[in-house]
Scaffold this motif. Structure first.
Motif, PDB file in Angstrom:
ATOM      1  N   THR A 149     -45.819  -6.264  61.572  1.00 18.03           N
ATOM      2  CA  THR A 149     -44.924  -5.916  60.852  1.00 18.03           C
ATOM      3  C   THR A 149     -44.483  -7.120  60.025  1.00 18.03           C
ATOM      4  O   THR A 149     -44.150  -7.035  58.855  1.00 18.03           O
ATOM      5  CB  THR A 149     -43.353  -5.406  61.493  1.00 18.03           C
ATOM      6  N   SER A 150     -44.649  -8.299  60.751  1.00 17.70           N
ATOM      7  CA  SER A 150     -44.263  -9.615  59.875  1.00 17.70           C
ATOM      8  C   SER A 150     -45.512  -9.892  59.127  1.00 17.70           C
ATOM      9  O   SER A 150     -45.170 -10.334  57.968  1.00 17.70           O
ATOM     10  CB  SER A 150     -44.111 -10.723  60.998  1.00 17.70           C
ATOM     11  N   LEU A 151     -46.585  -9.246  59.491  1.00 21.24           N
ATOM     12  CA  LEU A 151     -47.749  -9.386  58.507  1.00 21.24           C
ATOM     13  C   LEU A 151     -47.437  -8.684  57.125  1.00 21.24           C
ATOM     14  O   LEU A 151     -47.620  -9.119  55.903  1.00 21.24           O
ATOM     15  CB  LEU A 151     -48.991  -8.814  58.683  1.00 21.24           C
ATOM     16  N   LEU A 152     -47.023  -7.496  57.460  1.00 19.91           N
ATOM     17  CA  LEU A 152     -46.635  -6.408  56.090  1.00 19.91           C
ATOM     18  C   LEU A 152     -45.533  -7.022  55.208  1.00 19.91           C
ATOM     19  O   LEU A 152     -45.374  -6.921  54.120  1.00 19.91           O
ATOM     20  CB  LEU A 152     -46.356  -5.223  56.406  1.00 19.91           C
ATOM     21  N   ARG A 153     -44.709  -7.832  56.017  1.00 26.61           N
ATOM     22  CA  ARG A 153     -43.333  -8.236  55.561  1.00 26.61           C
ATOM     23  C   ARG A 153     -43.568  -9.445  54.475  1.00 26.61           C
ATOM     24  O   ARG A 153     -43.460  -9.536  53.260  1.00 26.61           O
ATOM     25  CB  ARG A 153     -42.582  -8.870  56.636  1.00 26.61           C
ATOM     26  N   ASP A 154     -44.721 -10.155  54.762  1.00 25.45           N
ATOM     27  CA  ASP A 154     -45.339 -11.125  53.814  1.00 25.45           C
ATOM     28  C   ASP A 154     -46.151 -10.683  52.828  1.00 25.45           C
ATOM     29  O   ASP A 154     -46.259 -11.281  51.741  1.00 25.45           O
ATOM     30  CB  ASP A 154     -46.062 -12.138  54.829  1.00 25.45           C
ATOM     31  N   GLU A 155     -47.072  -9.692  53.343  1.00 30.83           N
ATOM     32  CA  GLU A 155     -48.025  -9.197  52.254  1.00 30.83           C
ATOM     33  C   GLU A 155     -47.918  -8.156  51.294  1.00 30.83           C
ATOM     34  O   GLU A 155     -48.514  -8.012  50.126  1.00 30.83           O
ATOM     35  CB  GLU A 155     -49.456  -9.288  52.983  1.00 30.83           C
ATOM     36  N   VAL A 156     -47.005  -7.457  51.832  1.00 31.05           N
ATOM     37  CA  VAL A 156     -46.698  -6.348  50.931  1.00 31.05           C
ATOM     38  C   VAL A 156     -45.062  -6.359  50.318  1.00 31.05           C
ATOM     39  O   VAL A 156     -44.132  -6.190  50.925  1.00 31.05           O
ATOM     40  CB  VAL A 156     -46.834  -4.859  51.788  1.00 31.05           C
ATOM     41  N   LYS A 157     -44.904  -6.300  49.064  1.00 30.27           N
ATOM     42  CA  LYS A 157     -43.608  -6.504  48.504  1.00 30.27           C
ATOM     43  C   LYS A 157     -43.173  -5.275  47.602  1.00 30.27           C
ATOM     44  O   LYS A 157     -42.245  -5.386  47.169  1.00 30.27           O
ATOM     45  CB  LYS A 157     -43.865  -7.996  47.553  1.00 30.27           C
ATOM     46  N   SER A 158     -44.051  -4.348  47.323  1.00 21.17           N
ATOM     47  CA  SER A 158     -43.773  -3.432  46.473  1.00 21.17           C
ATOM     48  C   SER A 158     -44.153  -1.912  46.645  1.00 21.17           C
ATOM     49  O   SER A 158     -45.040  -1.767  47.648  1.00 21.17           O
ATOM     50  CB  SER A 158     -44.767  -3.523  44.994  1.00 21.17           C
ATOM     51  N   TYR A 159     -43.547  -0.981  46.296  1.00 22.21           N
ATOM     52  CA  TYR A 159     -43.597   0.554  46.873  1.00 22.21           C
ATOM     53  C   TYR A 159     -44.903   0.643  46.394  1.00 22.21           C
ATOM     54  O   TYR A 159     -45.576   1.777  46.935  1.00 22.21           O
ATOM     55  CB  TYR A 159     -42.671   1.461  46.203  1.00 22.21           C
ATOM     56  N   LYS A 160     -45.651   0.197  45.308  1.00 18.21           N
ATOM     57  CA  LYS A 160     -47.172   0.560  44.835  1.00 18.21           C
ATOM     58  C   LYS A 160     -48.063   0.325  46.102  1.00 18.21           C
ATOM     59  O   LYS A 160     -49.108   1.114  45.932  1.00 18.21           O
ATOM     60  CB  LYS A 160     -47.497  -0.378  43.786  1.00 18.21           C
ATOM     61  N   LYS A 161     -47.745  -0.405  46.970  1.00 18.87           N
ATOM     62  CA  LYS A 161     -49.005  -0.894  47.998  1.00 18.87           C
ATOM     63  C   LYS A 161     -48.691   0.143  49.229  1.00 18.87           C
ATOM     64  O   LYS A 161     -49.323  -0.204  50.009  1.00 18.87           O
ATOM     65  CB  LYS A 161     -48.810  -2.275  48.377  1.00 18.87           C
TER      66      LYS A 161
END
Lengths: 565, 565
Positions: free
Chosen positions: B115-127
């Motif tokens: 979850t902290s990885l995704l928090r840092d690396e995924v910023k947009s609904y597009k991903k």
């Protein structure tokens, strides 16, 4: 794999705290992320590469008759105490307590576990030799984790162990493993050398380190420019037949050399070449003192000294010890008029020198025209100095060059150290108990991954060798909203996968420029770009390494792609 | 694989401390060895099975569009403190300090890290959405490790996580994963049920456990004999339309019931059926008290009660609390003349009962002919009891049966608990920050291995399903010293491998009887025995499962073997 289904978080900027090229590129291309210092997550692309490497290692181990198994990370402290490594490894060994307060080590290596397994399960010479390996996550609490995957605290290793009833059997397994390692690193497209290394304190004998050549490497390798000779500089034998200096003996003379400290300073003051002087260094060797002599232009190698004297410990004498023993300072010591209890050992070169200058054991004074046997004696000669670039290769072929290397693997004849400590015995053909003989063999898989990147990249990104690449083809569509382009890209994606060619399909709604930049950074062997020519059934190919481009018609797709990757 | 090159330490005796069949057989057949309590080494055969299972899981995950990665075992305590699990998991979470005294957990699961990885690396609904999985060693310091691989402290898991922008997207991924799990466990030849389970304290909603049916299982499953309905008995809905009892109301009467405690005792004393009485139990529900009523023959299910009342905590009132509130002992309580501050909730069955007997809130006394609304009231009705064997299935199809199950997998709609705690947000289409919605999905791979053995064995040993078996053929030569036999065995070994049929070749110089016993124990699908008929080019085959035997001529070898495995 569709880009939209996976996680490839590429970065534009070079991460501030990444010094090694491989570290920078693996971060930027979205292969890894650090979670805490020295601990990494392998993102989907990084994981693919790791699995490809593991597969190469697995295949070559199996071909070599080594059998895979899997030991646990949690290891009872009892085992490590029996071999003494519980105490010896210090902070590097990660330790924990379970809920019942029993102590555990997190496996940094598995000699203890496998030796006690073999002790319990192998009772007869009939079941030996055995060669076993595992691919597993290891833990080592490095003082200074750095360079990304090159020196981490949690990393993937292949470790293998062999068990034998004789030295010959061990020698055979060692050669077998050596050959397998050479194949593995060749398949990884690594420029590497198998390097004669120091067996250190592990109690074993022969050992080779497999070194991937790279500027960032922490080890220096001496290798021949005309043969496959290579050794860690700590170990490289100096094999020079020095000619006898034939000059007439001159009279010994004491001269003032006020304030000079180094060999170079003395040479300059005396207007003589450095190699005409003798370098004298006082060592403390297992509680007694030894004066070591070398030709002035050579560096004394304390590991060679330790091995030559069969010593446990070797260290330079302190200033206080030197003063007490020789009555002078470190920069003025020499071999003349030494106390009798000091052994004098010399590098082979010293035997052939005449009329040398050397320290006089008096502050600010040197002797000149000192001569062996007349003015001082040598108790024994040996090969005691570091090899130098330009020296003849010890195998007689070519000249020595230096290079920096990353240790990616090691093969090691352990002997019976662990088997003795843990009681791994078997009944021999005569029904007598004997202790097993062992070898151990490691490959740092995650480190090899980084070493490949160190050797295979350019200013735009990584250039993966075909067998290691996470995918072989990077498929890019310029305008996914354009019907013909989208359709052709889908067709290519389907056809390549049907032909067992792995594809990363960049199906993102992003600018072509960004896709190309990411593609160079990620570094798959072949890029296929679907653009305007899609209406005619053409796609543009570009090889990552050569940069060569050509148009491919969809009818020839699989055939052409197989040629180009 | 030649037996002589590998380590298969079979055991004649059943190991003393192994209770589960799978544990006994995996030890005896030389697949695993314990190193310390709950920690195992996978010997070569065990490792092969593990890899086969991993491959099945990997293939089905990839087909389902889930992407593989690898996260570290070492996890910073910071992350676990943010979600509160550092404190909640207690001794089960293994913990350690590094050389700089920083705290770590050894990964028991990876919600925090991913979850902290995704928090840092995924910023947009597009991903989004993203579905990621890993296959990895996990650590859990079980209070009581037991049954070998069924409940260990270090074990292999597949854990997957999905991230979404909407509940619909999560629902889709959940169904996708549910289907993939069904395929995986079918390929493992497991008799399993996907069971509605309790989501517990994880903050999520829907969850299914995948249960392999086995006597040794620690969970009880209620399933329909005519549909695919299955639920953990804690969760199984009781869906019965109770008929209204139409008898005339009798007068309430207080009777002496000295010394009786249980419903059965009261029923016997009063000469009435158990189901004509009302069972009353006082619960403490989040600091207030609730009297729960059920028909006398039913058991009250505190998890249903907790879910029905939306409570954080539910526990039985103590004797002291009961005495203080109702002035009597636990065995004599009932719904008549209760203090006003006690809520009364009842199972649906109670609404239809007339002239019931129940506790009188006086020691040694019961009421008979008590009636709802006239003599006591109920504040609310709900489904509060455990289902029973013979009940109609809640889906209206068939009758409920019970079975014991081993939990081999779980799918779970986590919701936004972790994303909220760790700040995993993305920008939606309108450019507004929103919190991700998550699912998590586990498979205990080493536990599945053991579950397969629980279901697939006989008195002689394991019977591996083809896709899981470490090798498909066990090749045995009766007399390796006899030339024709040795030659034919070698030929078979080579030909089968060339045809991609995996073979374990027992090339040991041992008695045939011992080889056959080991072969039954190890349990490969097909045994080929090379004996006297070798001179005519014949080998005898025996299928492990059916016991069917036939002679095969070498000219038909590959074809026949492919039929029989």
């Amino acid at each position: 794999m569709r880009h939209s289904q996976t996680l490839i978080p590429t970065l534009k900027e070079i991460p501030a705290d990444a010094d090694a090229k491989s570290h920078q590129l693996l971060l930027r291309a979205g292969f890894i992320r650090q979670t805490v210092s020295g601990v990494y997550t392998y993102l989907p692309l990084g994981h693919k590469v790791l699995k490809n490497l593991e597969q190469i290692v697995r295949e070559e181990m199996e071909k070599a008759g080594v059998t895979e198994m899997l030991m646990p990370a949690l290891q009872s402290s009892e085992l490590w105490k029996k071999t003494g490594r519980w105490y010896k490894l210090g902070a590097e060994l990660m330790r924990l307590h379970d809920r019942h307060d029993r102590e555990f080590a997190l496996g940094a290596t598995h000699e203890e576990v496998i030796t006690s397994l073999l002790r319990d399960e192998v009772k007869s010479y009939k079941k030996l030799p055995l060669q076993l390996f595992q691919i597993q996550t290891k833990f080592r609490d490095e003082q200074r984790p750095r360079f990304g995957l090159l020196r981490g605290r949690e990393f993937v290793m292949k470790d293998a162990y062999s068990f034998h009833t004789s030295q010959e059997s061990l020698d055979q397994a060692y050669d077998n493993m050596y050959q397998a390692y050479s194949k593995i690193f060749s398949r990884c497209n690594l420029n590497f050398r198998a390097v004669i290394a120091d067996s250190g304190a592990m109690g074993g004998k022969d050992t080779h380190e497999f070194m991937a050549l790279a500027e960032i490497g922490e080890d220096t390798i001496a290798y021949s420019d005309q043969s496959d000779f290579a050794a860690n500089i700590e170990m490289a034998e100096v094999n020079i037949t020095y000619p006898q200096n034939e000059k007439a003996l001159q009279d010994l003379e004491l001269v003032d050399t006020p304030g000079v400290k180094t060999m170079a300073d003395v040479a300059e003051l005396l207007q003589q070449p450095v190699e005409a002087g003798i370098k004298s260094m006082l060592f403390k060797v297992d509680e007694h003192f030894v004066l070591v002599l070398a030709r002035g232009d050579r560096e004394i190698n304390d590991i060679k000294l330790q091995n030559a004297l069969g010593a446990q410990e070797v260290e330079l004498a302190s200033a206080a010890e030197t003063e007490e023993l020789l009555g002078t300072e470190i920069g003025s010591i020499g071999p003349i008029n030494l106390p009798n209890n000091i052994e004098i050992v010399a590098d082979h070169a010293v035997a052939m020198m005449r009329n040398v200058y050397c320290g006089a054991n008096q502050a600010g004074k040197h002797y000149i025209a000192a001569n062996l046997d007349r003015d001082f004696h040598v108790d024994r000669y040996d090969d005691l100095c570091f090899i130098k670039e330009g020296d003849p290769s010890p195998d007689g072929k070519g000249t020595i060059q230096f290079a920096k290397g990353i240790e990616v693997g090691q093969v090691f004849k352990l002997g019976s150290f662990y088997a003795e400590k843990l009681g791994a015995q078997y009944l021999n053909e005569q029904g007598k108990q004997e202790t097993m003989t062992m070898g151990c063999y490691g490959i740092g898989i995650s480190r090899t991954l980084a070493a490949i990147v160190e050797q295979h990249h350019d200013e735009h990104g990584i250039i993966w060798p075909k067998e290691i690449a996470p995918y072989n083809v990077h498929l890019i569509v310029i305008n996914p909203k354009q019907e013909e382009q989208a359709a052709l890209a889908e067709q290519i994606y389907t056809e390549l996968q049907a032909a067992n060619i792995s594809v990363l399909f960049d199906d993102r709604q992003e600018r072509p420029g960004l896709k190309f930049k990411d593609s160079d950074l990620i570094g798959l062997p072949l890029r296929l770009t679907v653009g305007k020519a899609a209406v005619d059934g053409y796609v543009e190919s570009k090889q990552r390494e050569s940069g060569d481009q050509q148009d491919i018609h969809i009818n020839q797709l699989v055939e052409k792609v197989n040629e180009l990757i």
